[in-house]
Design an enzyme around this catalytic site. Structure first.
Site, mmCIF file in Angstrom:
data_model
loop_
_atom_site.group_PDB
_atom_site.id
_atom_site.type_symbol
_atom_site.label_atom_id
_atom_site.label_comp_id
_atom_site.label_asym_id
_atom_site.label_seq_id
_atom_site.Cartn_x
_atom_site.Cartn_y
_atom_site.Cartn_z
ATOM 1 N N ILE A 141 -14.747 1.172 0.680
ATOM 2 C CA ILE A 141 -14.870 -0.249 0.373
ATOM 3 C C ILE A 141 -13.525 -0.967 0.414
ATOM 4 O O ILE A 141 -13.450 -2.179 0.565
ATOM 5 C CB ILE A 141 -15.521 -0.445 -1.017
ATOM 6 C CG1 ILE A 141 -16.003 -1.884 -1.201
ATOM 7 C CG2 ILE A 141 -14.570 -0.063 -2.132
ATOM 8 C CD1 ILE A 141 -16.780 -2.109 -2.492
ATOM 9 N N SER A 142 -12.441 -0.218 0.297
ATOM 10 C CA SER A 142 -11.110 -0.809 0.147
ATOM 11 C C SER A 142 -10.440 -1.070 1.496
ATOM 12 O O SER A 142 -10.167 -0.135 2.252
ATOM 13 C CB SER A 142 -10.219 0.120 -0.681
ATOM 14 O OG SER A 142 -8.863 -0.286 -0.602
ATOM 15 N N PRO A 143 -10.120 -2.324 1.802
ATOM 16 C CA PRO A 143 -9.397 -2.598 3.040
ATOM 17 C C PRO A 143 -7.991 -2.006 3.020
ATOM 18 O O PRO A 143 -7.463 -1.605 4.064
ATOM 19 C CB PRO A 143 -9.360 -4.125 3.113
ATOM 20 C CG PRO A 143 -9.525 -4.587 1.700
ATOM 21 C CD PRO A 143 -10.400 -3.571 1.046
ATOM 22 N N ALA B 112 -7.198 0.817 1.611
ATOM 23 C CA ALA B 112 -7.364 2.238 1.922
ATOM 24 C C ALA B 112 -7.511 2.440 3.424
ATOM 25 O O ALA B 112 -6.964 3.392 3.994
ATOM 26 C CB ALA B 112 -8.572 2.806 1.177
#
Length: 218
Positions: free
Chosen positions: A11-13, A15
């Protein structure tokens, strides 16, 4: 050779950007990586933190920032049609993809590209079905074994004092965020700033700085 545990949530951009940038950032160094999917929402709940996208002005800034970062680093990037979303299906799929429950770089790359390239809905059922067919998981993503392993990875992250993603743990030290990659490289390269005889003035001393307001302990 140093070993890095890379805690990530699709979900993390940040990451995604860190995942794409890691090989070039650490080029020339000897290291290994284990990828551990973790549910960011669980880490935030444990630490009584709001998610970055739960604060409207911050959400807008983050979406601008990550698109600019991708542009500046020449990384292909498209915001998914809906964000944030519940990433549990993708996290479980990553774990189920390999018999031991440890996804390799190709598995993680495939899922990150599913989310952050093309601008489609990451949870659209037909796309999830196609992604599952591509990865051909060795286990049932909805099995209790997979769910338990995802929780264990979260417990591992919390025990390592990981509070968000991306996070890189090596030798008991946690480097957090896309912008920590240069610091991680410096540590792996043996920068004396991290040397044991400097620990009291640098790494370890940070946690002993007095606070003027009460701090919550998870």
């Amino acid at each position: 050779m140093k070993h890095i545990t890379f805690y990530l949530d699709f979900i993390s951009p940040y990451a995604y950007l860190a995942f794409e940038s890691l090989p070039a950032s650490l080029m020339g160094l000897s290291y290994g990586v284990t990828y551990k999917p973790v549910f960011l929402g669980g880490l935030l709940k444990h630490n009584a933190m709001l998610g970055p996208a739960e604060v409207p002005p911050k959400r807008s800034w983050i979406y601008r920032h990550v698109q600019w970062l991708a542009h500046s680093k020449d990384i292909p990037f498209d915001m998914p049609a809906v964000h944030p979303f519940n990433p549990l299906a993708l996290l479980r799929l990553a774990i189920a993809a390999k018999p031991q429950g440890v996804p390799n770089r190709l598995v993680c790359e495939t899922i990150f590209h599913h989310v952050w390239r093309g601008g489609a809905d990451a949870l659209e059922p037909q796309r999830i079905d196609a992604l599952t067919a591509t990865l051909a998981p060795a286990q049932d993503p909805n099995s209790q074994e997979v769910k338990d392993l995802l929780k264990r990875y979260a417990d591992d992250a919390i025990a390592a004092q990981v509070f968000g993603v991306p996070a890189f743990e090596v030798d008991g030290k946690v480097f957090w965020g896309f912008d920590a990659l240069p610091m991680l490289r410096s540590y792996l390269a043996g920068d004396p700033w991290f040397a044991d005889n400097e620990a009291d003035t640098h790494w370890n001393a940070a946690q002993h700085i007095p606070s003027g307001i009460p701090l919550r302990t998870p």
